[in-house]
Design an enzyme around this catalytic site. Structure first.
Site, mmCIF file in Angstrom:
data_model
loop_
_atom_site.group_PDB
_atom_site.id
_atom_site.type_symbol
_atom_site.label_atom_id
_atom_site.label_comp_id
_atom_site.label_asym_id
_atom_site.label_seq_id
_atom_site.Cartn_x
_atom_site.Cartn_y
_atom_site.Cartn_z
ATOM 1 N N HIS B 80 0.934 -1.152 -0.016
ATOM 2 C CA HIS B 80 0.042 0.142 -0.055
ATOM 3 C C HIS B 80 0.828 1.319 -0.174
ATOM 4 N N TRP B 145 6.781 0.036 3.763
ATOM 5 C CA TRP B 145 7.575 0.710 2.571
ATOM 6 C C TRP B 145 9.222 1.241 2.975
ATOM 7 N N SER B 172 12.991 5.803 -13.926
ATOM 8 C CA SER B 172 11.978 6.498 -14.399
ATOM 9 C C SER B 172 12.172 7.926 -13.915
ATOM 10 N N SER B 173 12.328 7.975 -12.782
ATOM 11 C CA SER B 173 12.143 9.480 -12.010
ATOM 12 C C SER B 173 13.501 10.147 -12.389
ATOM 13 N N HIS B 256 13.192 11.496 3.318
ATOM 14 C CA HIS B 256 12.447 12.708 3.739
ATOM 15 C C HIS B 256 12.511 13.583 2.420
ATOM 16 N N GLU B 258 11.836 12.870 -0.282
ATOM 17 C CA GLU B 258 10.902 12.099 -0.910
ATOM 18 C C GLU B 258 9.367 12.659 -0.697
ATOM 19 N N TYR B 260 8.855 15.629 0.537
ATOM 20 C CA TYR B 260 8.787 17.100 -0.282
ATOM 21 C C TYR B 260 8.545 16.980 -1.695
ATOM 22 N N SER B 271 -0.939 26.812 -6.298
ATOM 23 C CA SER B 271 -0.420 28.148 -6.382
ATOM 24 C C SER B 271 -1.208 28.509 -7.938
ATOM 25 N N THR B 331 7.525 26.759 5.012
ATOM 26 C CA THR B 331 6.128 26.434 4.562
ATOM 27 C C THR B 331 5.110 27.366 4.976
ATOM 28 N N LYS B 334 4.602 30.134 2.514
ATOM 29 C CA LYS B 334 3.791 29.669 1.608
ATOM 30 C C LYS B 334 2.152 29.595 1.681
HETATM 31 C C1 HEA Z 1 0.013 9.280 -0.848
HETATM 32 C C2 HEA Z 1 -0.001 8.097 -0.312
HETATM 33 C C3 HEA Z 1 -0.979 7.408 0.339
HETATM 34 C C4 HEA Z 1 -2.420 7.433 0.020
HETATM 35 C C5 HEA Z 1 -3.330 8.187 -1.042
HETATM 36 C C6 HEA Z 1 -3.108 6.682 1.065
HETATM 37 C C7 HEA Z 1 -4.421 6.440 1.044
HETATM 38 C C8 HEA Z 1 -4.853 5.596 2.286
HETATM 39 N N1 HEA Z 1 -4.199 4.921 3.320
HETATM 40 FE FE1 HEA Z 1 -2.249 4.778 3.452
HETATM 41 N N2 HEA Z 1 -0.384 4.802 3.774
HETATM 42 C C9 HEA Z 1 0.568 5.403 2.934
HETATM 43 C C10 HEA Z 1 0.388 6.285 1.778
HETATM 44 C C11 HEA Z 1 -0.833 6.606 1.277
HETATM 45 N N3 HEA Z 1 -2.120 6.103 1.997
HETATM 46 C C12 HEA Z 1 1.920 5.102 3.272
HETATM 47 C C13 HEA Z 1 3.165 5.343 2.800
HETATM 48 C C14 HEA Z 1 1.827 4.242 4.328
HETATM 49 C C15 HEA Z 1 2.925 3.458 5.237
HETATM 50 C C16 HEA Z 1 2.902 2.078 5.012
HETATM 51 C C17 HEA Z 1 4.183 1.484 5.860
HETATM 52 O O1 HEA Z 1 3.721 1.362 7.016
HETATM 53 O O2 HEA Z 1 4.839 0.909 5.183
HETATM 54 C C18 HEA Z 1 0.329 4.153 4.724
HETATM 55 C C19 HEA Z 1 -0.128 3.162 5.670
HETATM 56 C C20 HEA Z 1 -1.666 3.189 5.927
HETATM 57 C C21 HEA Z 1 -2.267 2.547 6.995
HETATM 58 C C22 HEA Z 1 -1.363 2.071 8.255
HETATM 59 C C23 HEA Z 1 -1.071 0.504 8.144
HETATM 60 C C24 HEA Z 1 -0.439 0.103 9.037
HETATM 61 O O3 HEA Z 1 0.100 0.808 9.718
HETATM 62 O O4 HEA Z 1 -0.412 -1.346 9.197
HETATM 63 C C25 HEA Z 1 -3.470 2.795 7.132
HETATM 64 C C26 HEA Z 1 -4.400 2.165 7.982
HETATM 65 O O5 HEA Z 1 -5.687 2.716 8.153
HETATM 66 C C27 HEA Z 1 -3.861 3.333 5.697
HETATM 67 C C28 HEA Z 1 -4.957 3.853 5.098
HETATM 68 C C29 HEA Z 1 -5.331 4.508 4.249
HETATM 69 C C30 HEA Z 1 -6.606 5.027 3.463
HETATM 70 C C31 HEA Z 1 -7.744 4.346 4.077
HETATM 71 C C32 HEA Z 1 -6.392 5.470 2.288
HETATM 72 C C33 HEA Z 1 -7.337 6.053 1.309
HETATM 73 O O6 HEA Z 1 -7.266 7.285 1.148
HETATM 74 C C34 HEA Z 1 -7.526 5.143 -0.118
HETATM 75 C C35 HEA Z 1 -8.764 5.556 -0.740
HETATM 76 C C36 HEA Z 1 -8.738 5.002 -1.958
HETATM 77 C C37 HEA Z 1 -9.369 3.763 -2.483
HETATM 78 C C38 HEA Z 1 -10.370 3.028 -1.452
HETATM 79 C C39 HEA Z 1 -9.405 3.275 -3.772
HETATM 80 C C40 HEA Z 1 -10.564 3.841 -4.747
HETATM 81 C C41 HEA Z 1 -11.847 3.056 -4.604
HETATM 82 C C42 HEA Z 1 -11.922 1.640 -4.899
HETATM 83 C C43 HEA Z 1 -10.754 0.677 -5.492
HETATM 84 C C44 HEA Z 1 -13.237 0.918 -4.810
HETATM 85 C C45 HEA Z 1 -13.317 -0.063 -3.643
HETATM 86 C C46 HEA Z 1 -13.631 0.568 -2.449
HETATM 87 C C47 HEA Z 1 -14.227 -0.164 -1.569
HETATM 88 C C48 HEA Z 1 -14.523 -1.417 -1.336
HETATM 89 C C49 HEA Z 1 -14.751 0.675 -0.311
HETATM 90 N N4 HEA Z 1 -2.591 3.644 4.778
HETATM 91 C C1 HEA Z 2 4.011 15.339 1.703
HETATM 92 C C2 HEA Z 2 4.463 14.596 2.512
HETATM 93 C C3 HEA Z 2 5.061 15.140 3.896
HETATM 94 C C4 HEA Z 2 5.197 16.361 4.319
HETATM 95 C C5 HEA Z 2 5.008 17.883 3.316
HETATM 96 C C6 HEA Z 2 5.602 16.585 5.773
HETATM 97 C C7 HEA Z 2 5.888 17.425 6.421
HETATM 98 C C8 HEA Z 2 6.566 17.532 7.703
HETATM 99 N N1 HEA Z 2 6.729 16.362 8.518
HETATM 100 FE FE1 HEA Z 2 6.295 14.481 7.971
HETATM 101 N N2 HEA Z 2 6.151 12.569 7.309
HETATM 102 C C9 HEA Z 2 5.643 12.153 6.092
HETATM 103 C C10 HEA Z 2 5.301 13.069 4.942
HETATM 104 C C11 HEA Z 2 5.272 14.428 4.855
HETATM 105 N N3 HEA Z 2 5.453 15.038 6.086
HETATM 106 C C12 HEA Z 2 6.016 10.866 5.951
HETATM 107 C C13 HEA Z 2 5.283 10.024 4.733
HETATM 108 C C14 HEA Z 2 6.188 10.427 7.274
HETATM 109 C C15 HEA Z 2 6.382 8.685 7.794
HETATM 110 C C16 HEA Z 2 7.036 7.899 6.931
HETATM 111 C C17 HEA Z 2 7.060 6.405 7.612
HETATM 112 O O1 HEA Z 2 7.744 6.483 8.816
HETATM 113 O O2 HEA Z 2 6.675 5.718 6.973
HETATM 114 C C18 HEA Z 2 6.525 11.452 8.000
HETATM 115 C C19 HEA Z 2 7.107 11.466 9.224
HETATM 116 C C20 HEA Z 2 7.372 12.724 9.909
HETATM 117 C C21 HEA Z 2 8.305 12.460 11.175
HETATM 118 C C22 HEA Z 2 8.745 11.057 11.906
HETATM 119 C C23 HEA Z 2 7.762 10.593 12.479
HETATM 120 C C24 HEA Z 2 8.091 9.264 13.372
HETATM 121 O O3 HEA Z 2 8.245 8.326 12.646
HETATM 122 O O4 HEA Z 2 8.533 9.403 14.437
HETATM 123 C C25 HEA Z 2 8.440 13.756 11.283
HETATM 124 C C26 HEA Z 2 9.499 14.127 12.650
HETATM 125 O O5 HEA Z 2 9.810 15.014 12.827
HETATM 126 C C27 HEA Z 2 7.895 14.445 10.607
HETATM 127 C C28 HEA Z 2 7.882 15.978 10.525
HETATM 128 C C29 HEA Z 2 7.490 16.607 9.481
HETATM 129 C C30 HEA Z 2 7.618 18.366 9.517
HETATM 130 C C31 HEA Z 2 7.996 19.233 10.615
HETATM 131 C C32 HEA Z 2 6.878 18.552 8.550
HETATM 132 C C33 HEA Z 2 6.862 20.169 8.070
HETATM 133 O O6 HEA Z 2 7.348 20.258 6.601
HETATM 134 C C34 HEA Z 2 5.471 20.725 8.140
HETATM 135 C C35 HEA Z 2 5.738 22.175 7.932
HETATM 136 C C36 HEA Z 2 4.152 22.836 7.892
HETATM 137 C C37 HEA Z 2 3.693 23.532 8.831
HETATM 138 C C38 HEA Z 2 4.306 23.682 10.183
HETATM 139 C C39 HEA Z 2 2.414 24.336 8.614
HETATM 140 C C40 HEA Z 2 2.222 25.533 8.162
HETATM 141 C C41 HEA Z 2 3.174 26.621 8.793
HETATM 142 C C42 HEA Z 2 2.563 27.638 9.430
HETATM 143 C C43 HEA Z 2 1.101 28.041 9.256
HETATM 144 C C44 HEA Z 2 3.470 28.581 9.830
HETATM 145 C C45 HEA Z 2 3.288 28.711 11.332
HETATM 146 C C46 HEA Z 2 3.917 27.702 12.331
HETATM 147 C C47 HEA Z 2 4.693 27.742 13.225
HETATM 148 C C48 HEA Z 2 5.451 28.747 13.544
HETATM 149 C C49 HEA Z 2 4.612 26.355 13.892
HETATM 150 N N4 HEA Z 2 7.225 13.837 9.556
HETATM 151 CU CU CU Z 3 10.610 13.568 6.993
#
Ligand code: HEA
Ligand code: HEA
Ligand code: CU
Ligand code: CUA
Lengths: 379, 529, 289
Positions: B80, B145, B172-173, B256, B258, B260, B271, B331, B334
């Site tokens: 997933h 993942w 690809s990327s 990380h 990734e 962004y 934008s 951020t 923005k």
């Molecule tokens: C951008 C990326 C992205 C997106 C879009 C989503 C979308 C969703 N994610 Fe996920 N998710 C991740 C990125 C993303 N996730 C990542 C990186 C992890 C971490 C993996 C890891 O731990 O290694 C994670 C892990 C993760 C977990 C934790 C699993 C775990 O720790 O064991 C869960 C649990 O609730 C979850 C739920 C969902 C749900 C409900 C959606 C929903 O938004 C999805 C909705 C979309 C659909 C459902 C598809 C369209 C509809 C159909 C196909 C028709 C069929 C529909 C029905 C039968 C109702 N995601």
């Molecule tokens: C699109 C993807 C995306 C983005 C944009 C971000 C944005 C940020 N993420 Fe996130 N992050 C993930 C995707 C993302 N993250 C994913 C996928 C994981 C889990 C991966 C995994 O383990 O599977 C993760 C996990 C993750 C962790 C690790 C958690 C853990 O596993 O223990 C942390 C810890 O620092 C973190 C921090 C942040 C911070 C500080 C930002 C900042 O960039 C956010 C900045 C934005 C704001 C703060 C809001 C707007 C700001 C204002 C309005 C200004 C005023 C605000 C203040 C002065 C406070 N992220």
């Molecule tokens: Cu990070």
């Protein structure tokens, strides 16, 4: 548009339905950090609370403004667009103010980080070893030195698979709890035997990954007695969800009593690796060892879960030369989930479990493996 | 999108020697075709990854093991994550880039049109490899993942296929990024200076650089995993002097940035959308560019905030904490700029704008939980819990996915010449908004209360929130079927779109190109005044 | 380096190439290779069939694709504008390669500066790895056999000289091309290839020496892992570079390239210099220090 109203009703309906249908959880669902049982955890609580207040204020401020802007400048009420698109002063202001806020947040946090890392002057040192999927505890310094045991999930399979009602501490109960005294600084050294695990007790604010081949440390000092429960917090394979951490905090006197008891127990049940056992003794003992250590993968039926986990019933190794099997149990099979048991089990236990597997299910070698044979093959 | 095919079949021929039928799509060098391919591919992957999420949520509906065994659960979680990140979100934005960048800067096509084709056509193969791994002995890898060593060493053949799939995705990327960078730097029409480009192009330019720096490192990390598995190396094995934590450092050096890479193009779409529906130029264009660059640079210096619990020295923890917190500032710039763009505009709320506002609101919420996670002591409590899951779905689903929806609704008229159904669009938004929060808001509570992630079964106290979350998930999933319906309906029988359906849209793709965009645009460079 | 095309340097039309089937053929090839490799690595030798088939398809695809590009180039389809694109493209491709190597250098750094010291710390000695010392080269605490690390001043030093001189000969060849001295071009290009091939030969000899006499293998703990991965990937890049140089030589011999229009040649030269620089780093960090 009536959609939002309809949808809100829908949302509440669903929430209600969910709440009603979850019969088990009559108590209010928890929604915040668990109540702290150590100073450190309390500090973390405060930090979290404080930061939450701060960001909520910012959030409400920014989006209050946005919604007002959106509401006031709708096109549908005929608002005409202005054409400004720059203002260096405000841009500087809204870069600098957040920076200041960040510094304000960072200050108290830094102090907690430093405190959290200070593992010096511990009263008791315990080594925690993560195994797939159980915890090994060795008391290596301080009162209780020398105590050593393995702690495994004790929730019955029947509850997990829905054949029996689930108990109160479903998935959070173990056969041997970690016992520590209140008010003493406990240093925890973590390591692992196979893959990374993470030892975690939320009420102490203590979480530390257990990394195979490396020693890492944290500390805690409990300020409440009671039994505290948690789980392994790093994906470690199939049964990651089934390796709880349970810690019992007791008073100093109770702790002393517990230590004495453990010592007595250990002395009484000490295995004598030089003794010779009968086949039946070994099989009986082996069955218990098997149930505690092997069923997770090879199953009680000995059928395993192929292809990931091979069956032992009818296995070539189990029915082949005994030294091969002894070596396998001692050293495991690198690159697979089959772990080395040389550190987890003593010679008697290993001899017993090997004897058991060689004489259980369809396996009928009739051999009794003696502890001395295991000892001879240890590296 | 297929409308493009119908109305431009002949236009296509004028290049001579093209292919017809399915071969047209396989061999195409046209950026619009390739953009379409990317978008459909991304949608199929979204369905696939979403279906896996549905199984995950079904299993988590109540305590106990009901539908899948723990091994398979881990495989689903892993796939997933991988499929959503590499199959759904990234390709969606590359699809936008392909369609829009040449039209926005006045270029005839991408700089390397054939390589562009290959960038796309690696993806279906990589995706098949990911899916095939389920059918290998031992199944797909069940390691998350993040593919942490040394658990990866225990996996079966599926792991190797996954590693190779990542190599292909990386190729690809990298090719895609080189293409985008070259296109933007070398193909702009006379007069289209860098600082006059639509912001979407800027965010992609910066994202492409990030990809170039991050993807090869990930390829290296999985290659080391491969040799540790099969050739006796000890990169991640303590007995040989290596270190499992080394894997994590390398992974997050990629991982990380990734996140962004996922977020920046989304910022770019937003934008474009917000000024269009505010009928007012983007506020603080220059500072948007600087903020985006600042985010990109900082994002290479914060990776270890995913590793606070591995036991770093205190100086390391503090460094990474401060650096991570700093990202909040650009951020924030923005966010403030977007709000200032709306201020005193003349706002209307068609579906793209609704999704943009939803994005703004929920992404910021996710950003704030990110900030909470950035604080070492707090993260010690929350690391590897559902709080993290909630955080990243806020930034990735409500952030990236919502902005992708905004982009589709916004540009669909340009691409197909037809309008989508506005009422249904609004339904799609509101349903998504509500169900999304239902799935993921409660997960904050689960995380705070101590529910670890990646578990197929959980203690009883977590039941209520999990039920709500699962119901929300099914609702959200069904809602996305509505989206599919809306898009298909627009393509087949949507109303004809006017040249500029959005009054406030003023980039050259709207002002200088007819709607729908012809198969070839800007064959001779326009002059931008 | 490359700069943006200004209106002065750019023609009216940018060459947008014809559709072609090579990309999907390449994907198919890679897919077959990966699938085959998966089977081979897990002990089913049947995978070789798929891998070899894939590899042959890949070669064919490259032959055709590059053939098309060369034909277009010689056919005068590429002007200054396209040329600039190629320059940007190649530069950033090389950058991505730099990052790929950076990952492996990072592993080396980590092993030397972090993991080996950590594994030999007091606590670690006491509880896990008694007697393990913080020395480099190290094959880790679980490695019992003896091995000899690779010295810097034998073959590696000679190899350094070879590669550095190949950089010089390549530059001389380039001057020949620019000044339209085709003889000089061909001769020095040939020399460059010869130096590269000699380098590879010595490298293979060195590996043989390591395996048979030094007991230094890929499986010799983290030292062996980093040593062979870094030098191996570098050697792989030298091989690719040498092949590309050979293609250039054949093109030169058949009269391709003009003094002011020969980007393919330059791209290969950039690549070769990049491989050179990586070797210098390797020599210093892997062999010497
Ligand atoms: C951008 C990326 C992205 C997106 C879009 C989503 C979308 C969703 N994610 Fe996920 N998710 C991740 C990125 C993303 N996730 C990542 C990186 C992890 C971490 C993996 C890891 O731990 O290694 C994670 C892990 C993760 C977990 C934790 C699993 C775990 O720790 O064991 C869960 C649990 O609730 C979850 C739920 C969902 C749900 C409900 C959606 C929903 O938004 C999805 C909705 C979309 C659909 C459902 C598809 C369209 C509809 C159909 C196909 C028709 C069929 C529909 C029905 C039968 C109702 N995601
Ligand atoms: C699109 C993807 C995306 C983005 C944009 C971000 C944005 C940020 N993420 Fe996130 N992050 C993930 C995707 C993302 N993250 C994913 C996928 C994981 C889990 C991966 C995994 O383990 O599977 C993760 C996990 C993750 C962790 C690790 C958690 C853990 O596993 O223990 C942390 C810890 O620092 C973190 C921090 C942040 C911070 C500080 C930002 C900042 O960039 C956010 C900045 C934005 C704001 C703060 C809001 C707007 C700001 C204002 C309005 C200004 C005023 C605000 C203040 C002065 C406070 N992220
Ligand atoms: Cu990070
Ligand atoms: Cu042990 Cu998870």
């Amino acid at each position: 548009m009536t959609a939002p109203g309809l949808l809100t009703a829908l949302l509440y309906g669903c929430v209600l339905a969910a709440a009603v249908s979850s019969g088990n959880a009559e108590a209010a669902a928890p929604w915040n950090l668990q109540p702290a049982a150590s100073r450190l955890a309390a500090d973390i609580h405060d930090l979290h609370e404080w930061v939450m207040i701060l960001v909520t204020v910012i959030f409400v401020g920014v989006f209050g403004f946005m919604f007002w802007a959106v509401y006031a400048h709708r096109k549908s009420v005929g608002h005409k667009a202005a054409h400004f698109h720059e203002n260096t002063t405000v841009e500087i202001i809204w870069t600098v103010i957040p920076l200041i806020i960040l510094v304000v947040i960072a200050w108290p946090v830094t102090k907690t980080v430093i405190a959290q890392k200070d593992t010096s002057n511990a009263d008791i040192t315990i080594k925690v070893t993560g195994y797939q999927w159980k915890w090994g505890y060795d008391y290596i310094k301080g009162e209780g030195e020398g105590i050593s045991f393995i702690s495994t999930l004790s929730t019955p399979r029947d509850q997990i698979e829905g054949r029996a009602p689930k108990g109160e501490h479903y998935l959070l109960e173990v056969d041997n709890e970690l016992v520590v005294p209140i008010g003493k600084k406990v240093r925890v050294l973590t390591t692992a035997a196979d893959v990374i695990h993470s030892w975690w007790v939320p009420v102490f604010g203590a979480k530390q990954d257990a990394i195979p081949g490396f020693i890492r440390d944290i500390w805690f000092k409990a300020d409440k007695t009671g039994t505290f429960r948690s789980q392994c917090a790093e994906l470690c394979g199939k049964d990651h969800g089934f390796m709880p951490v349970v810690v019992r905090v007791v008073s100093a006197e109770d702790y002393t009593k517990w230590v004495a008891e453990q010592k007595k127990l250990a002395a009484a049940s000490a295995d004598d690796p030089n003794k010779s056992y009968t086949l039946d003794e070994l099989k009986a003992r082996g069955e218990k060892v098997y149930a505690a250590n092997c069923v997770a993968c090879h199953q009680a039926t000995g059928k395993g879960a192929p292809p990931a986990f091979p069956p032992l019933d009818g296995s070539k190794v189990v029915n082949g030369p005994k030294n091969d099997q002894i070596a396998l149990e001692l050293n495991g099979k690198p690159g697979t989930a089959m772990a080395a048991f040389d550190k987890q089990l003593n010679d008697v236990e290993l001899a017993a479990v090997i004897t058991f597997t060689r004489n259980a299910w369809g396996n009928k070698t009739g051999e009794a493996i003696q502890p001395s044979e295991v000892k001879a093959l240890r590296k | 999108m297929s409308a493009v095919i119908d109305s431009h079949g002949q236009a296509h021929d004028h290049h001579g020697g093209g292919y017809g039928g399915i071969m047209r799509w396989i061999t195409t060098t046209n950026h619009k075709d390739i953009g379409t391919l990317y978008l459909w591919f991304s949608f199929i992957m979204f369905m696939t990854g979403g279906a896996m999420a549905m199984v995950i949520r079904a299993e988590l509906f109540e305590p106990g093991l009901q539908f899948v065994n723990p091994d398979f659960f881990n495989q689903l979680t892993t796939m997933h994550g991988l499929i959503m990140v590499f199959g759904a979100i990234m390709p969606a934005f590359v699809g936008f880039a392909n369609w829009q960048i040449p039209m926005m800067i006045g270029a005839p096509d991408m700089a390397f049109a054939r390589m562009n084709n290959w960038s796309f056509w690696l993806l279906p193969f990589a995706a098949s490899m990911l899916m095939l791994s389920f059918f290998m002995p031992g199944g797909a890898p069940g390691v998350g993942w993040t593919l942490y060593a040394p658990l990866t060493v225990q996996m079966g053949m599926g792991m190797d296929l996954t590693i190779f799939a990542i190599h292909l995705l990386g190729m690809s990327s990298i090719m895609g990024s080189i293409n985008i960078i070259t296109t933007i730097l070398n193909m702009r029409a006379p007069g289209m200076t860098l600082m006059r480009m639509p912001l979407f192009c800027w965010t992609w330019l910066i994202t492409a650089y990030m990809l170039l720096a991050a993807m090869p490192v990930f390829a290296g990390a999985v290659t080391m995993t491969l040799t540790d598995r099969h050739f006796g190396t000890s990169f991640f094995n303590a007995a040989g002097g290596g270190d499992p934590v080394l894997y994590q450092h390398i992974f997050w050096f990629f991982g990380h940035p990734e996140v962004y890479i996922i977020a920046l193009p989304a910022f770019g779409v937003i934008s474009q959308v917000i000024p269009a529906f505010s009928r007012k130029p983007l506020f603080g264009y220059a500072s948007m560019v600087y903020a985006t660059s600042a985010i990109a640079i900082l994002s290479f210096m914060v990776w270890a905030h995913h590793m606070y619990t591995v036991g770093m020295p205190v100086t390391g923890q503090l460094f990474f904490m401060y650096a991570t917190m700093l990202i909040a500032a650009p951020t924030g710039v923005k966010v403030f700029n977007w709000v200032a763009t709306m201020w005193r505009g003349s706002l209307s709320f068609e579906t793209p704008m609704l999704f943009a506002c939803g994005f703004l609101f929920l992404f910021t919420l996710g950003g704030f939980t990110g900030l909470v996670l950035a604080l070492v002591p707090v993260d010690i409590q929350l690391q590897d819990t559902y709080y993290v899951v909630a955080h990243f779905h806020y930034v990735m689903v409500a952030g990236a996915l919502f902005s992708a929806f905004a982009g589709i609704y916004f540009w669909l008229p340009k691409w197909t010449g037809r309008m989508y159904d506005e009422t249904l669009g609004k339904w799609h938004f509101w349903l998504s908004m509500i169900f999304f929060n239902m799935i993921f808001f409660v997960q904050h509570f689960l995380g705070l209360a101590g529910m670890p992630r990646r578990i197929p079964d959980y203690p009883l106290m977590f039941e209520t929130w999990n039920k709500i979350s699962s119901i929300g998930a099914f609702g959200f999933g069904l809602t996305q079927l509505l989206f599919l319906y809306i898009v298909l309906k627009a393509i087949r029988s949507g109303e004809k779109a006017p040249q500029r359906p959005w009054e406030g849209a003023d980039s050259i793709d709207w002002t200088m190109i007819p709607t729908p965009a012809p198969y070839h645009t800007f064959e001779t460079p326009p002059v931008i005044k | 380096m490359a700069q943006t095309a200004t209106s002065a340097t750019r023609q009216q039309h940018y060459h947008v190439p014809q559709p072609m089937p090579w990309p999907i053929m390449g994907s198919t090839a890679l897919f077959l290779m990966a699938l085959g490799a998966t089977f081979v690595f897990n002990g089913s030798m049947g995978g070789w069939v798929s891998t070899s088939l894939g590899f042959m398809i890949l070669l064919y695809m490259m032959y055709r694709w590059f053939g098309d590009v060369i034909r277009e180039s010689e056919g005068g389809k590429y002007g200054r504008w396209e040329d600039l694109s190629f320059r940007w493209g190649m530069s950033w491709f090389i950058f991505s390669e730099v990052m790929f190597f950076a990952g492996f250098f990072g592993a080396l750094f980590w092993a030397r500066a972090m993991s080996v010291p950590d594994l030999s710390s007091l606590l670690s000695n006491e509880l896990l790895w008694p007697g393990f010392k913080n020395l480099w080269p190290s094959a880790g605490p679980g490695f019992a056999e003896k091995f000899t690390p690779m010295g810097a001043w034998g073959i590696p030093a000679i190899n350094t000289l070879l590669l550095l001189s190949s950089g010089v000969t390549l530059t001389i060849a380039h001057w020949g091309l620019v000044n339209n001295k085709r003889g000089q071009l061909n001769l020095f290009l040939f020399l460059t290839i010869a130096l590269g091939v000699t380098f590879l030969g010595l490298q293979i000899f060195e590996y043989g020496h390591a395996y048979s006499e030094l007991n230094l293998k890929l499986s010799t703990g983290v030292y062996g892992s980093t040593f062979f991965m870094l030098t191996g990937f570098h050697g792989f890049h030298v091989t690719i570079g040498a092949i590309m140089l050979t293609v250039m030589l054949f093109r030169c011999l058949s009269g391709h390239f003009k003094p002011d229009h020969h980007f393919a040649f330059e791209a290969v030269a950039w690549y070769w210099h990049f491989v050179d620089v990586v070797w210098l780093l390797l020599f210093i960090l892997v062999y010497w220090l």
